[in-house]
Design a protein around this motif. Structure first.
Motif, PDB file in Angstrom:
ATOM      1  N   ASN A  11      47.651  52.581  62.082  1.00  0.00           N
ATOM      2  CA  ASN A  11      49.190  51.957  61.780  1.00  0.00           C
ATOM      3  C   ASN A  11      49.451  51.377  63.204  1.00  0.00           C
ATOM      4  N   LEU A  12      48.490  50.758  63.763  1.00  0.00           N
ATOM      5  CA  LEU A  12      48.675  49.877  64.949  1.00  0.00           C
ATOM      6  C   LEU A  12      48.321  48.487  64.776  1.00  0.00           C
ATOM      7  N   ILE A  13      49.365  47.485  65.060  1.00  0.00           N
ATOM      8  CA  ILE A  13      49.167  46.260  64.634  1.00  0.00           C
ATOM      9  C   ILE A  13      49.643  45.140  65.637  1.00  0.00           C
ATOM     10  N   LEU A  14      48.774  44.235  65.995  1.00  0.00           N
ATOM     11  CA  LEU A  14      48.985  43.185  66.925  1.00  0.00           C
ATOM     12  C   LEU A  14      50.000  42.171  66.529  1.00  0.00           C
ATOM     13  N   ALA A  15      51.079  41.891  67.083  1.00  0.00           N
ATOM     14  CA  ALA A  15      52.125  41.085  66.432  1.00  0.00           C
ATOM     15  C   ALA A  15      51.630  39.698  66.508  1.00  0.00           C
ATOM     16  N   PRO A  16      51.941  38.753  65.752  1.00  0.00           N
ATOM     17  CA  PRO A  16      51.481  37.239  65.892  1.00  0.00           C
ATOM     18  C   PRO A  16      52.464  36.569  67.014  1.00  0.00           C
ATOM     19  N   MET A  17      51.839  35.862  68.083  1.00  0.00           N
ATOM     20  CA  MET A  17      52.632  35.381  68.986  1.00  0.00           C
ATOM     21  C   MET A  17      51.836  34.086  69.113  1.00  0.00           C
ATOM     22  N   ALA A  18      52.845  33.182  69.160  1.00  0.00           N
ATOM     23  CA  ALA A  18      52.286  31.531  69.403  1.00  0.00           C
ATOM     24  C   ALA A  18      51.664  31.575  70.728  1.00  0.00           C
ATOM     25  N   GLY A  19      50.574  30.872  70.583  1.00  0.00           N
ATOM     26  CA  GLY A  19      49.787  30.502  71.887  1.00  0.00           C
ATOM     27  C   GLY A  19      49.292  31.988  72.720  1.00  0.00           C
ATOM     28  N   VAL A  20      49.173  32.805  72.010  1.00  0.00           N
ATOM     29  CA  VAL A  20      48.513  33.977  72.506  1.00  0.00           C
ATOM     30  C   VAL A  20      47.394  34.801  71.521  1.00  0.00           C
ATOM     31  N   THR A  21      47.877  35.059  70.390  1.00  0.00           N
ATOM     32  CA  THR A  21      47.171  35.833  69.234  1.00  0.00           C
ATOM     33  C   THR A  21      46.306  34.784  68.541  1.00  0.00           C
ATOM     34  N   ASP A  22      45.435  34.025  69.416  1.00  0.00           N
ATOM     35  CA  ASP A  22      44.326  33.221  68.693  1.00  0.00           C
ATOM     36  C   ASP A  22      43.133  34.090  68.551  1.00  0.00           C
TER      37      ASP A  22
END
Length: 320
Positions: A11-22
């Motif tokens: 239940n751990l999720i990487l958040a969407p971040m513009a310019g980061v989560t490529d």
């Protein structure tokens, strides 16, 4: 945790971040224990889909793990079309951005600028859900300013529209990323909807992760800035939640290997010109504790070639 037909590993999720989560960062965070990694947002404006930036953001058709792709926009039909495009490209989950507080997004009435307009929110959500046969999720903030926290109203609209999971950042649009996130609104939302709720905001340690889960009752937590320069935070939190004990610190040799492989992946993904430029911010995040005065950062940021970047970086890391 499940999102539609998809069972997450944790239940751990990487958040969407513009310019980061490529793509390179998503792959890395999954290897480091993230149960799901959400892509950077794709604009619903078809005029930008052929740009180099958009094409790179749409590169996920054979990516590992569950592919969750975020879209942003303010027009229900355009958002539906964007959702269909991402599914054609291989998206398995479509995430709708109604949480971004950035001016360039909000001036187009997208992101968190949609929160004061529940009827438009409803139209967008229903349009996207009806347009695709994959689960649709939504990311919001608690409201548009501290006096107008309408996160619960938006959450209930989302549930009725067929949204499969809801991520809530514990700040309003007006708050941007200032001050501290508040979790009471997230707790209230969780208590009043039946769809999975994901808590987001200021989760930068294992202790904070445990506290947010316990306080809100959320089904999962979403980590954004806490993973920048420390993608292993997912493994650390997983270990703590599962055992109640702290994981051993990664040896410097292993951190060096992770960082070098990440930079190599950025070079390969973006090419010889853009790769070194993109690598600069990630290296800065990794080394912010070791290079507090920024001497190495200034030296590294002046390098334009992939091979020299790797040589200089490896030499510096070996000295630590």
């Amino acid at each position: 945790m499940r999102i539609g037909q998809y069972q997450l590993d944790n239940n751990l999720i990487l958040a969407p971040m513009a310019g980061v989560t490529d793509r390179p960062f998503r792959e890395l965070c999954r290897k480091q224990g993230a149960g799901l990694a959400v892509s950077e947002m794709l604009s619903s404006n078809p005029r930008v889909w052929n740009s180099t930036k958009s094409k790179l953001r749409m590169d996920y058709h054979d990516e590992s793990g569950i592919r969750s792709v975020q879209i942003a926009g303010a027009d229900p039909l355009a958002m539906a079309n964007a959702a269909q495009l991402t599914v054609q490209q291989g998206a398995q989950i479509v995430d709708i951005n109604m949480g971004c507080p950035a001016k360039k997004v909000n001036k187009k009435k997208a992101g968190s600028a949609l929160l004061p307009h529940p009827e438009l929110v409803k139209a967008i959500l229903e349009s996207v859900v009806d347009a695709v046969d994959v689960p649709v999720t939504l990311k919001i903030r608690t409201g548009w300013d501290p006096e107008n926290r309408n996160g619960l109203e938006i959450a209930q609209i989302a549930e009725q529209a067929g949204i499969q999971a809801l991520s809530v950042h514990g700040r309003t649009r007006q708050c941007l990323f200032k001050g501290e996130a508040e979790y009471d609104t997230i707790k209230t939302i969780k208590e009043n909807v039946t769809i999975p709720v994901i808590a987001n905001g200021d989760i930068t340690s294992v202790e904070k992760a445990k506290y947010v889960l316990d306080h809100t009752g959320a089904d999962a937590i979403m980590i954004g800035r806490g993973a920048q320069g420390a993608p292993w935070i997912f493994n650390e939190i997983n270990h703590y939640l599962n055992t109640g004990q702290y994981a051993q610190c990664l040896p410097q040799m292993e951190i060096t290997e992770i960082l070098l492989k990440h930079v190599q992946a950025l070079h390969a993904f973006y090419g010889e010109v853009m790769g070194p430029r993109i690598a600069r911010k990630h290296v800065g995040w990794y080394l912010q504790e070791q290079d507090r005065l920024g001497y190495f950062k200034r030296k590294f940021n002046a390098i334009d070639t992939p091979s020299e970047q790797l040589n200089v970086l490896e030499s510096y890391l070996n000295q630590l």
